[in-house]
Write a protein that holds these residues in place. Structure first.
Motif, PDB file in Angstrom:
ATOM      1  N   PRO A  27      -4.531  -3.945  -0.487  1.00  0.00           N
ATOM      2  CA  PRO A  27      -3.924  -3.425  -1.726  1.00  0.00           C
ATOM      3  C   PRO A  27      -4.839  -3.541  -2.937  1.00  0.00           C
ATOM      4  CG  PRO A  27      -2.326  -4.736  -0.508  1.00  0.00           C
ATOM      5  CD  PRO A  27      -3.653  -4.930   0.174  1.00  0.00           C
ATOM      6  N   LEU A  28      -5.596  -4.626  -3.031  1.00  0.00           N
ATOM      7  CA  LEU A  28      -6.514  -4.779  -4.163  1.00  0.00           C
ATOM      8  C   LEU A  28      -7.621  -3.734  -4.112  1.00  0.00           C
ATOM      9  CD1 LEU A  28      -6.720  -8.686  -4.285  1.00  0.00           C
ATOM     10  CD2 LEU A  28      -5.842  -7.196  -6.094  1.00  0.00           C
ATOM     11  N   ALA A  37       7.505   7.808   5.504  1.00  0.00           N
ATOM     12  CA  ALA A  37       8.158   6.495   5.532  1.00  0.00           C
ATOM     13  C   ALA A  37       8.837   6.223   6.863  1.00  0.00           C
ATOM     14  CB  ALA A  37       9.165   6.385   4.396  1.00  0.00           C
ATOM     15  N   ASP A  38       9.533   7.247   7.430  1.00  0.00           N
ATOM     16  CA  ASP A  38      10.268   6.998   8.666  1.00  0.00           C
ATOM     17  C   ASP A  38       9.336   6.613   9.802  1.00  0.00           C
ATOM     18  OD1 ASP A  38       9.152   9.522   8.555  1.00  0.00           O
ATOM     19  OD2 ASP A  38      10.719  10.469   9.787  1.00  0.00           O
ATOM     20  N   GLY A  86      -4.504   7.436   3.366  1.00  0.00           N
ATOM     21  CA  GLY A  86      -3.551   6.466   2.821  1.00  0.00           C
ATOM     22  C   GLY A  86      -3.821   5.086   3.378  1.00  0.00           C
ATOM     23  N   TYR A  87      -3.839   4.087   2.495  1.00  0.00           N
ATOM     24  CA  TYR A  87      -4.183   2.739   2.934  1.00  0.00           C
ATOM     25  C   TYR A  87      -3.092   2.108   3.791  1.00  0.00           C
ATOM     26  CZ  TYR A  87      -8.358   2.776   0.091  1.00  0.00           C
ATOM     27  OH  TYR A  87      -9.587   3.090  -0.412  1.00  0.00           O
ATOM     28  N   ASN A 108       0.819  -1.213   0.000  1.00  0.00           N
ATOM     29  CA  ASN A 108       0.000   0.000   0.000  1.00  0.00           C
ATOM     30  C   ASN A 108       0.854   1.265   0.000  1.00  0.00           C
ATOM     31  OD1 ASN A 108      -2.715  -0.814  -0.135  1.00  0.00           O
ATOM     32  ND2 ASN A 108      -2.709  -1.431   2.008  1.00  0.00           N
ATOM     33  N   TYR A 109       1.964   1.234   0.686  1.00  0.00           N
ATOM     34  CA  TYR A 109       2.835   2.412   0.739  1.00  0.00           C
ATOM     35  C   TYR A 109       3.304   2.801  -0.664  1.00  0.00           C
ATOM     36  CZ  TYR A 109       7.038   5.218   1.553  1.00  0.00           C
ATOM     37  OH  TYR A 109       7.987   6.201   1.524  1.00  0.00           O
ATOM     38  N   PHE A 110       3.700   1.830  -1.453  1.00  0.00           N
ATOM     39  CA  PHE A 110       4.174   2.132  -2.805  1.00  0.00           C
ATOM     40  C   PHE A 110       3.016   2.415  -3.762  1.00  0.00           C
ATOM     41  CE2 PHE A 110       7.826  -0.138  -0.999  1.00  0.00           C
ATOM     42  CZ  PHE A 110       8.830   0.767  -1.297  1.00  0.00           C
ATOM     43  N   LEU A 111       1.866   1.743  -3.570  1.00  0.00           N
ATOM     44  CA  LEU A 111       0.702   2.041  -4.404  1.00  0.00           C
ATOM     45  C   LEU A 111       0.220   3.470  -4.176  1.00  0.00           C
ATOM     46  CD1 LEU A 111      -1.468  -1.224  -4.168  1.00  0.00           C
ATOM     47  CD2 LEU A 111      -0.223  -0.371  -6.159  1.00  0.00           C
TER      48      LEU A 111
END
Length: 408
Positions: free
Chosen positions: A254-255, A152-153, A346-347, A142-145
């Motif tokens: 994520p889906l 991030a930290d 954000g997911y 999910n972070y990259f999607l």
């Protein structure tokens, strides 16, 4: 600060960071509660097939309610599509629909596996293990999607704390298993049926009804009443089911993210993304269909030693049906709140609900007497696990960003 913003067509979108966090916290409470109700019914002797069929009905009804109330029932426009408007556009948005329905399949299979895992390895260790796998896979994806929407930290510091909590949870389970072994003594090694255990203890059924929580007699009494018998069964089976459930859970968020934000650009130019309520409807529809099909199959072809049943027996089984219906409603609203919060913040941040073992462990202690009369080592590890889960939730919440939405 307003949490929900109403548009002309009655579409409600969570806009503020505070509103998103509130949705995620409420989701955490809901998603940590429904497994406890399912486990309670299994311990009381209700067949898991019957319970899951009831659960599936109200879970889907919750999704329909959320879609109609928050998704709007007015005329749909290109700028602000409504739930019903998007239902008629499936010829254009079918790729996103398929992503949503695939997520529902993952959730349904994961929930089904969890119900059996609860009987074999207990409420706390099941929730801890499935949550850890979901965080490892789902939160990272999910972070990259979300195009690194979250900090991030802070986010991955929370994931790290989650790992520490998982390790402590495994230690809790190991220590508690040793405590149980010490309580049962020769019973855990030499008996494979309830009758053998009763004979070895010299306890009759009337005496066991008043057994104190955490005692050997209580453990034997529990085995006597529960629907799935676990004495003499290998823990490897239960852990295997638990890992399978965790992998299934790790895919659905994520889906769903792909269904609502189209990061892979599968929709044609000009076709609006699915609003969260339309995606949730399709997600819950596939979840419902899979659950009904599998559990009706399991009525006549039971797995893992569950008793055989029939659809007629299911319809006449009203013992505990109210709690099963309640579990479905709680889970349905919990999933909806998670997705509403995730769409705004954000997911990856919404995956903070995977700290639900914090809630489930509390229910396990209160409802089932888990860890009663355990060793000081077990209690110390349990407190450490709960503290780390609390820290992990705080960090994942703090990582939340604010997504730009076309409906503002």
């Amino acid at each position: 600060m307003m949490i929900l913003v109403s548009q002309g067509l009655g579409i409600y979108v969570v806009e503020s960071k505070g509103g998103a966090i509130l949705c995620i916290l409420l989701s955490l409470l809901c998603l940590g509660t429904w497994p406890a109700l399912m486990a309670l019914l299994e311990r009381r002797g209700r067949l898991p097939q019957h319970t899951y069929l009831d659960y599936s009905i109200t879970n889907f009804l919750a999704a329909i309610f959320i879609a109609f109330v928050f998704g709007g029932i007015g005329e749909s426009t290109q700028e602000a599509p409504s739930f019903l408007g998007q239902l008629t556009q499936i010829q254009d948005n079918w790729p996103s629909v398929l992503f949503a329905m695939a997520g529902g399949v993952g959730l349904s299979i994961g929930n089904l596996a969890t119900q059996y895992a609860l009987a074999f390895v207990g409420l706390s260790v099941t929730e801890v293990t499935t949550a850890s796998i979901t965080v490892v896979v789902g939160t990272t994806v999910n972070y990259f999607l979300d195009n690194r929407l979250n900090r991030a930290d802070v986010l991955f510091s929370g994931v790290g704390c989650f790992f520490v909590a998982v390790c402590l949870g495994s230690a809790v389970h190991s220590s508690n298993s040793a405590d149980v072994e010490a309580k049962l003594g020769k019973v855990s090694r030499n008996c494979e049926t309830v009758e053998e255990c009763q004979r070895l203890f010299g306890v009759v059924e009337e005496e066991m009804e008043n057994a104190k929580e955490g005692t050997a007699a209580f453990l034997v009494a529990l085995e006597n009443t529960r629907a799935i018998k676990v004495f003499g069964k290998s823990m490897v089976v239960g852990l295997g089911i638990t890992f399978f459930a965790g992998l299934s859970f790790s895919l659905f968020s994520p889906l769903f993210n792909l269904a609502t934000n189209d990061q892979w650009h599968t929709l044609k130019q000009g076709v609006p993304n699915l609003i969260v309520y339309t995606a949730f409807f399709y997600f819950s529809l596939s979840c419902f269909v899979i659950a009904i099909a599998l559990n009706i199959t399991f009525l006549y072809n039971p797995v893992l030693g569950s008793p055989r049943s029939s659809f007629r027996e299911y319809l006449s089984d009203w013992n505990g049906r109210g709690l099963a219906f309640m579990a479905g409603l709680i889970c349905g609203f919990g999933n909806g709140l998670q997705f509403m919060g995730g769409q705004a913040a954000g997911y990856a941040a919404s995956d903070a609900v995977q700290a639900l073992p914090l809630v489930s462990t509390c229910w396990g202690i209160y409802l089932f007497g888990e860890y009663r009369r355990s060793s000081p080592r077990t209690y110390a590890l349990l407190v450490g696990m709960l503290v780390m889960f609390t820290v992990a939730v705080g960090l994942l919440m703090a990582s939340a960003g604010e997504r730009e939405t076309r409906f503002t």
